[in-house]
Design an enzyme around this catalytic site. Structure first.
Site, PDB file in Angstrom:
ATOM      1  N   LYS A  52      20.650  -5.628   8.292  1.00 24.85           N
ATOM      2  CA  LYS A  52      19.845  -4.479   7.852  1.00 24.85           C
ATOM      3  C   LYS A  52      20.463  -3.173   8.368  1.00 24.85           C
ATOM      4  CE  LYS A  52      15.797  -7.365   7.447  1.00 24.85           C
ATOM      5  NZ  LYS A  52      14.634  -7.971   8.079  1.00 24.85           N
ATOM      6  N   GLN A  96      10.356  -7.388  12.784  1.00 27.51           N
ATOM      7  CA  GLN A  96      11.035  -8.622  12.380  1.00 27.51           C
ATOM      8  C   GLN A  96      10.199  -9.844  12.786  1.00 27.51           C
ATOM      9  OE1 GLN A  96      14.132  -8.735  10.661  1.00 27.51           O
ATOM     10  NE2 GLN A  96      13.553 -10.865  10.448  1.00 27.51           N
ATOM     11  N   ASP A 119       8.152  -3.341   4.465  1.00 26.86           N
ATOM     12  CA  ASP A 119       8.178  -4.768   4.127  1.00 26.86           C
ATOM     13  C   ASP A 119       7.077  -5.101   3.121  1.00 26.86           C
ATOM     14  OD1 ASP A 119      10.188  -6.344   5.115  1.00 26.86           O
ATOM     15  OD2 ASP A 119       9.281  -6.614   7.092  1.00 26.86           O
TER      16      ASP A 119
END
Ligand code: NAD
Length: 291
Positions: A52, A96, A119
């Site tokens: 990322k 995460q 997300d």
């Protein structure tokens, strides 16, 4: 048979993000910024975070990493997220997953400001997605739709079988494909579905998001079907240079002789997910300015 690589469509999306982040910087004097929170030292999570970061660097998004010890308390983590929510120089927040045992994942995700939830996992974004309202959509399902469009695959009137009902792939993907702009008839199968084959054989498009290698074999797929393999599992392979390789849920070699289009693993859905994270971050940055 069309090999639906994710590399080319992801590159198109990244180019557009580079242009938009440049425009953002010109207008607002700084780049869009993504904060990534990683708790503990799960090697897969570390590798995802590295990927990322590289993608952010490529498209001109500022990337701020918060690497936290797995012993961090839930309160301290919630405090960090609250700080990022309040920080005007942060446009996107990504925590995460998975989080270590003892931390309530749902509580942490729910604490992210929906406007920064790149997300697309918060209840506000999920709810808006289900209703068909504008929102930050989860990256993997959004990437799958971009891929479907890139390869001119029609979903209108098609039977689509999704295997897997997770909050990050199966459920949001089903919601997106049944909207009026997609008009698919969606079946969602899961670990408790008896006779999976009965459902996959009926499908024009099969999308598997399970994480079980060889779950979908050639007997489960109708000739000419489209197969999108989201699953990615590391399997030991002494013949491979690193001693392992990545495989999807589908028996690629056998299926590629039977279907009209199929995604490879790796190099299929994976690059799309990262590209959509970049896209969501740029989108969130502009949307916050418009508030
Ligand atoms: P998950 O573990 O949360 O969900 C797996 C789902 O599979 C569950 O809903 C379960 O009911 C279903 N399932 C389990 N066994 C089954 C069976 N025998 N038959 C039918 N359904 C079964 O997983 P997830 O987070 O949705 O991820 C699924 C896979 O996709 C994993 O391999 C993950 O690594 C991969 N993934 C890839 C990307 C990407 O960008 N390529 C993104 C997200 C997830």
């Amino acid at each position: 048979m069309v090999l639906m690589s994710g590399v080319q469509p992801a590159s198109v999306i990244r180019q557009s993000c580079t242009k938009r982040s440049g425009e953002y910087e010109k207008s607002y004097g700084r780049r869009p910024a993504l904060a990534v929170v990683l708790v503990g030292d799960n090697p897969s999570s570390r590798s995802y975070v590295r990927t990322k970061r590289r993608a952010c660097e490529q498209v001109g998004i500022d990337h701020r990493d918060f690497f936290l010890d797995s012993s961090i308390s839930q309160e301290a983590l919630l405090e960090l997220v609250a700080g990022l929510n309040a920080d005007d120089s942060v446009d996107g927040i990504l925590v995460q997953l998975p989080l270590p045992p003892g931390i309530d994942e749902r509580l942490v995700i729910d604490s992210i400001d929906p406007a920064k939830d790149v997300d697309g996992f918060t209840p506000v974004n999920m709810g808006n997605l289900l209703i068909g309202n504008p929102c930050l959509a989860p990256c993997t399902p959004a990437g799958i739709l971009e891929m479907i469009d890139y390869y001119s695959i029609r979903t209108e009137g098609k039977s689509i079988c999704i295997i897997g009902r997770s909050n990050i792939v199966g459920k949001p993907l089903a919601a997106m494909l049944m909207q009026r702009n997609r008009n698919a008839t969606v079946t969602v199968c899961h670990s408790q579905t008896p006779d999976l084959r009965r459902h996959t054989l009926n499908a024009d498009i099969i999308i598997s998001a399970v994480g079980h290698p060889s779950l979908v074999d050639a007997d489960m797929v109708s000739p000419g079907a489209v197969v999108i393999d989201v699953g990615i599992t590391r399997v030991e392979d002494p013949a491979a240079e690193k001693g392992f390789r990545w495989v999807g849920d589908c028996d690629f070699d056998a299926l590629s002789l039977k279907c009209s289009a199929i995604t490879p693993v790796p190099g299929g859905v994976g690059p799309m997910t990262i590209a959509m994270l970049m896209s969501n971050t740029v989108k969130a940055a502009f949307a916050r300015r418009a508030e």
